[in-house]
Design an enzyme around this catalytic site. Sequence first.
Site, mmCIF file in Angstrom:
data_model
loop_
_atom_site.group_PDB
_atom_site.id
_atom_site.type_symbol
_atom_site.label_atom_id
_atom_site.label_comp_id
_atom_site.label_asym_id
_atom_site.label_seq_id
_atom_site.Cartn_x
_atom_site.Cartn_y
_atom_site.Cartn_z
ATOM 1 N N HIS A 115 -6.263 10.138 -6.109
ATOM 2 C CA HIS A 115 -6.006 8.696 -6.047
ATOM 3 C C HIS A 115 -7.222 8.001 -6.671
ATOM 4 C CE1 HIS A 115 -5.698 4.755 -3.989
ATOM 5 N NE2 HIS A 115 -4.432 5.051 -3.761
ATOM 6 N N ASP A 163 -10.375 13.616 0.932
ATOM 7 C CA ASP A 163 -9.588 12.393 1.070
ATOM 8 C C ASP A 163 -8.330 12.770 1.854
ATOM 9 O OD1 ASP A 163 -7.698 10.426 0.802
ATOM 10 O OD2 ASP A 163 -7.918 10.191 -1.362
ATOM 11 N N GLN A 190 -3.466 11.031 3.237
ATOM 12 C CA GLN A 190 -2.060 11.431 3.381
ATOM 13 C C GLN A 190 -1.866 12.625 4.310
ATOM 14 O OE1 GLN A 190 0.345 9.599 2.445
ATOM 15 N NE2 GLN A 190 -0.631 8.259 0.963
ATOM 16 N N LYS A 236 -2.024 3.694 7.518
ATOM 17 C CA LYS A 236 -1.031 4.698 7.112
ATOM 18 C C LYS A 236 -0.621 5.582 8.282
ATOM 19 C CE LYS A 236 -2.968 5.069 2.459
ATOM 20 N NZ LYS A 236 -2.022 4.459 1.544
ATOM 21 N N CYS A 286 -1.509 4.303 -7.973
ATOM 22 C CA CYS A 286 -2.971 4.432 -8.028
ATOM 23 C C CYS A 286 -3.397 5.844 -8.411
ATOM 24 C CB CYS A 286 -3.629 4.032 -6.707
ATOM 25 S SG CYS A 286 -3.311 2.353 -6.249
HETATM 26 N N1 PMP Z 1 -6.181 8.311 -1.082
HETATM 27 C C1 PMP Z 1 -4.886 8.586 -1.017
HETATM 28 C C2 PMP Z 1 -4.439 10.002 -1.192
HETATM 29 C C3 PMP Z 1 -3.961 7.577 -0.764
HETATM 30 O O1 PMP Z 1 -2.662 7.864 -0.699
HETATM 31 C C4 PMP Z 1 -4.428 6.254 -0.592
HETATM 32 C C5 PMP Z 1 -3.451 5.119 -0.347
HETATM 33 N N2 PMP Z 1 -2.341 5.124 -1.180
HETATM 34 C C6 PMP Z 1 -5.782 6.021 -0.657
HETATM 35 C C7 PMP Z 1 -6.635 7.071 -0.896
HETATM 36 C C8 PMP Z 1 -6.359 4.661 -0.486
HETATM 37 O O2 PMP Z 1 -6.104 4.169 0.784
HETATM 38 P P1 PMP Z 1 -6.555 2.682 1.165
HETATM 39 O O3 PMP Z 1 -5.844 1.777 0.203
HETATM 40 O O4 PMP Z 1 -6.076 2.512 2.561
HETATM 41 O O5 PMP Z 1 -8.012 2.621 1.012
#
Ligand code: PMP
Length: 410
Positions: free
Chosen positions: A123, A199, A202, A225, A366
Amino acid sequence: MQRTYPIDVEAVREDFPLLRRRDVIYLDNAATTHKPRQVIDAIREFYERMNANVHRGVYQLAIESTEAYEDARRKVMEFIGARDRREIVFTRNTTESINLVANGYGFKKLTRGSKVVLSEMEHHSNIVPWQILARRLGCKIEYVPITDEGELRYDLMEKMVRDASVVSIVHASNVLGTINNVREIVKLAKDNGAVTVVDAAQTVPHMPVDVGEMGVDFLAFSGHKMLGPMGIGVLYGRRELLEEMDPFLGGGEMIREVTLEGSRWNEVPWKFEAGTPNVADAIGLGAAIDYLKRLGMDKVRDHESKLVRYALERLREIPHLRIYGPNDSYERVGVLSFTLADVHPHDLAEHLDRKFNIAIRAGHHCAMPLHSRLNLTATSRASFYIYNTYEEIDKLVEGLVSALNYYKVI
Ligand code: PMP
C-alpha cells in the site's frame, strides 16, 4: 457448498445501527468497517461521563479518563500478543504508524546507502514514507517482486535482505488478498541483522495475530478497519527499539523536562504521543477489541474464509471476469479484486451502487505500483467482514451479470 456460518451473523447484524437503517450491501470493508453500537456507546459514554484530559489532572474525572485510556492500551497489547503495555503507541492510523517508524527509527539509524526492502504489493503508506526518508538520507529502496499469481518471490528474498537495514512488508495485500508468510520473512531479515516492520492493516482485524510468535520489531494497524472509530491507530514496537528511537512530534505530554536550552523525553510510549491524544477513540477501539474477542478471532477468520471461498466459486461462473491473487481461499484474507472485460471499474461500481445498493471499491486502492505490475490502472474490489452473508454475494453476482448486459459485453 454448505452455506453455514461459524458466527451468528443475524445477531451480529443486529448490533450495527447503520446496517439496520440503510439498505446497503456493504462490501468495502478493506477501506473501513462499520461500527457496532457497543463501540458507539463506549465513545458516547466517555464524553457523557468522563471527558477530561489524560495524564494531567489530579481530580477524579481526569483519573478515570486516564485509566480508561490506559486500559484501552492494555486491551490492544493483549489482542496482538504483546507482553508490555509500553510497546503500544497510539497513532491516528497505519499510515501514521509507519511514518513514525520511518522518522523515529529510520531517520536516526539509517545513513546514505542503507537499504530498505519493501515489496511490489505494498500500500502507498508502506512506500511513500520510505521514499521520503530515502530522499532525505540518500538510502536505497528495493522491492521484492511478485509472481503473476500475486505471491511474493520468496526465492529472491534471501539475497535481497542480505545487506538490508529495514525490511517492511505487508501482512496481507489490500488488493490481492494474499497473506504473506511474515514469520519466514521476519526470520530471514533478522538472521541478516535487519529491523522488521509489518503492515498488518488487513490482518489484525481479520485473523489471530501474535507479535511474539511473528518475532516482528514493528507492526502497524488501524482501528477503523476493525470495527473501531476513525482516527485511532496503533504502532507496536519492541521496547528496546522504541527506547532508542527519537520522537517524531514534539510538544506537551511527550517530555520529562523542558528548559529554554533543551528537553528530555518522557518514557515510552508516551514520548511518541505528543499533545492531547485521541482518548475517546482509543476507548472505542478497546470496545471493538472486546467485540471481536467475544466472537473469537478464529471464527472471524473462518467466517471470512468461507465467504471468500463461496465468492471465488460464484465469481468464476461469470464470463469475462478476471480475479487477481491466489486461487486458494485459505491463502487469502476476505479481499477480492477483479476486472470485468473492459468495463471501467468506476462504471461497474456505479452500476452496482445505483441498481443494487452494493458498495464496492474501484480504483488503484492506494497500490499504484502493484496495479502497474499487473498491467492495470484500476480494479474493482469486494471485501468482506463479520456481517456479510452468502446472500449478499449472490446479489453481487447478480449485479455483475447485469453489468455484463448493461455494458453489452455479451
Ligand atoms: N496498509 C494497508 C494494507 C491498507 O489496506 C491500508 C488501508 N487501505 C493502509 C495501509 C492504510 O490505512 P490507513 O488509511 O488507516 O492509514
